[in-house]
Design an enzyme around this catalytic site. Structure first.
Site, PDB file in Angstrom:
ATOM      1  N   SER A  16      -4.313   6.109  11.966  1.00  0.00           N
ATOM      2  CA  SER A  16      -4.778   5.283  11.120  1.00  0.00           C
ATOM      3  C   SER A  16      -4.050   4.447  10.196  1.00  0.00           C
ATOM      4  CB  SER A  16      -5.327   6.371   9.979  1.00  0.00           C
ATOM      5  OG  SER A  16      -6.765   6.753  10.202  1.00  0.00           O
ATOM      6  N   LYS A  29      -4.023   3.143  -0.673  1.00  0.00           N
ATOM      7  CA  LYS A  29      -5.165   3.670   0.159  1.00  0.00           C
ATOM      8  C   LYS A  29      -5.821   4.549  -0.940  1.00  0.00           C
ATOM      9  CE  LYS A  29      -6.464   5.974   4.568  1.00  0.00           C
ATOM     10  NZ  LYS A  29      -5.956   6.215   5.601  1.00  0.00           N
ATOM     11  N   SER A  39      -8.113   4.715  10.243  1.00  0.00           N
ATOM     12  CA  SER A  39      -8.892   4.768   8.641  1.00  0.00           C
ATOM     13  C   SER A  39      -8.389   3.764   7.533  1.00  0.00           C
ATOM     14  CB  SER A  39      -8.961   6.163   8.308  1.00  0.00           C
ATOM     15  OG  SER A  39      -7.682   6.469   8.049  1.00  0.00           O
TER      16      SER A  39
HETATM   17  N1  GLN Z   1      -9.182   7.922  14.060  1.00  0.00           N
HETATM   18  C1  GLN Z   1      -8.567   9.513  14.143  1.00  0.00           C
HETATM   19  C2  GLN Z   1      -9.750  10.171  13.523  1.00  0.00           C
HETATM   20  O1  GLN Z   1     -10.689   9.722  13.160  1.00  0.00           O
HETATM   21  C3  GLN Z   1      -7.452   9.063  13.211  1.00  0.00           C
HETATM   22  C4  GLN Z   1      -7.621   8.980  11.682  1.00  0.00           C
HETATM   23  C5  GLN Z   1      -6.482   8.994  10.956  1.00  0.00           C
HETATM   24  O2  GLN Z   1      -5.291   8.875  11.612  1.00  0.00           O
HETATM   25  N2  GLN Z   1      -6.529   9.598   9.540  1.00  0.00           N
HETATM   26  O3  GLN Z   1      -9.381  11.291  12.956  1.00  0.00           O
END
Ligand code: GLN
Length: 494
Positions: free
Chosen positions: A180, A81, A156
């Site tokens: 994420s 990532k 994400s």
């Molecule tokens: N969807 C969550 C957020 O927007 C988690 C994102 C993540 O785990 N990086 O913060």
């Protein structure tokens, strides 16, 4: 030699390399070819340094022919990532503010994979700074779900999930702050593991919310997730929050299981998760079928309660932005990345650079976080959210006194269409089943269960275990993998 790339896991790829059926260069080229055609529509990768990838593969082949010591996955490709640093490569966090950055050093997970001879294969897309649940917040372009390109891959870590699902690479690393890794894994039909907080070093992971962030694998089998955890986990002197407990032997534990047998295992179903208003009936059906298959494999199913679930989203969306607002202060147009050419003094450097190159969601989080930390509101919001965090952690402790692991849906909905959740609150609410896990610091894994009856896209189930319970978690996940209704999760890339 001809290999069926869509059937490969990192374990079977390593076996093919060991048997001399394929070379690392051939393997890398096969994935590069596939990525070049299929990724035109999916757009999982932000950058794919072909020359760099082939050089690593050549070096692995050379080690092999010269009889040098090899790691068990020497020559196998794994993607990263684009918020995990790798020397000489981009680390944009899918943000325009870091578009021009090339990392001067390796994250600890990167070093550990390099030491084992893995081939670092491209940088995957994400929601900007890992803030989001759909990859639509990428500052560059959204990634599509390989099962249905009108739908999001989740986020994400959507680029990592899409790449692994479409077999553009056999495995990838992502990061999980509130779901994420697990949520995109569920949407794309891959395995996604968020380890216990502190299991995997965060050194070299660009910080979003430091008390919640964890790096973990996205793979096409539970065994592969175990194998990558064996490689990347364990104490790191460069991360003060990394745990001293050994982080090895998970692959061996998983490999022992060839017939599902969950006798003696108690699996808890948190009632608040199943009673949630807004839980999609197709997702509920898939989850209930998963419960039934676990029961058929001998598990005892017990009802448990996580009474503070209803406060988890509110607490997370105070704590995570608070930490983010502090962490993102370093992107000031001076120390890293891009500076707005119109900036003419110190203040205009801050305002113009941050104003122009941060996306809307990142700005929203910074404003939210600064607000809840400000002197007039700190007690009312931030402090209370921290108290709720303790209550949530206690909920899980209570629940685990009654069972070995929990089984829950990963997200209340299947992969949704682009633009469907345009209101940020709608997007936040979709994190309801993954967020509390980060607040509690416990490990969680998403394993593909079936296809959604209406969308035809994958739906995963989530297993949760107590802190440092990865061995049990992976064992249960492997058992589920063997007893679930559907075995194959390969998208038809029309
Ligand atoms: N969807 C969550 C957020 O927007 C988690 C994102 C993540 O785990 N990086 O913060």
């Amino acid at each position: 030699m001809a290999i069926e790339i869509e059937k490969l896991t990192i374990s079977s790829a390593a076996a093919a390399l060991d048997a001399g059926e394929i070379s690392s260069v051939e393997l890398a080229k096969a994935y590069l070819d596939r990525a070049k055609s299929a990724d035109k529509n999916i757009r999982a990768f932000l950058t794919l340094d072909e020359a760099g990838i082939l050089a690593q593969a050549e070096a692995s082949d050379k080690r092999r022919t010269e009889g040098k010591p090899l790691g068990p996955f020497d020559g196998v490709p794994v993607a990263l990532k684009d918020n995990i640093v790798e020397t000489g490569q981009t680390c944009s966090c899918a943000s325009k503010i870091l578009k021009t950055v090339k990392s001067p050093y390796d994250a600890t997970v990167t070093t550990r994979m390099k030491e084992q001879g893995l081939v670092l294969f491209g940088r995957t897309n994400l929601d900007e700074f890992a803030m989001g649940s759909s990859c639509e917040n990428s500052g560059f372009f959204p990634t599509a779900n390989p099962w249905d390109t009108e739908r999001v891959p989740g986020g994400s870590s959507g680029g990592s999930a899409a790449a692994v699902s479409a077999r553009l690479v056999p495995a990838a690393l992502g990061s999980d702050t509130g779901g994420s890794i697990r949520q995109p894994a569920s949407f794309c039909g891959t395995v996604g593991l968020k380890p216990t907080y502190g299991r995997v070093s965060r050194y070299g992971l660009v910080a979003f919310a430091s008390s919640l962030d964890q790096i973990g694998p996205l793979t096409n089998s539970v065994e592969d997730a175990a194998a990558l955890l064996d490689i990347i986990g364990g104490k790191d002197p460069k991360d003060a929050t990394s745990l001293p407990e050994p982080c090895k032997g998970f692959t061996d534990a998983v490999k022992k299981i060839s017939v599902p047998d969950l006798s003696g295992m108690k699996i808890g179903l948190p009632k608040e998760y199943f009673e949630l208003e807004g839980l999609d009936s197709g997702v509920k059906g898939v989850t209930e079928a998963a419960v039934a298959s676990m029961k058929a494999a001998g598990a005892e199913i017990v009802d448990v309660s996580l009474p503070h679930t209803k406060y988890a989203i509110a607490a997370y969306y105070i704590i995570a932005p608070a930490e983010a607002s502090a962490n993102l202060a370093r992107f000031d147009g001076i120390r890293y990345g891009t500076r707005d050419p119109e900036a003419h003094d110190l203040m205009s450097t801050y305002f113009k650079t941050r104003g122009k190159y941060f996306g809307a969601e990142v700005k929203r989080r910074i404003i939210l976080g600064t607000y809840v930390l400000s002197s007039g509101y700190y007690d009312a919001y931030y402090l209370r959210a921290q108290k709720v965090r303790t209550l949530i952690r206690n909920d899980f402790e209570q629940a685990f006194s009654k069972c070995d692991a929990l089984l829950t849906p990963v997200a209340p909905v299947p992969a949704f269409k682009f633009g469907e959740k345009s209101d940020p609150l709608q997007m936040y609410l979709a994190d309801v089943f993954t967020i509390a896990v980060n607040l509690a610091g416990i490990p969680g894994i998403s394993v593909p269960a079936d296809l959604h009856p209406e969308t035809g896209t994958p739906v995963g189930v989530q297993f949760l275990a107590p802190s440092l319970g990865e061995e049990k978690l992976l064992t249960i996940a492997r058992n589920f993998e063997l007893c679930r209704a559907r075995q194959e999760f390969v998208p038809g890339l029309g």
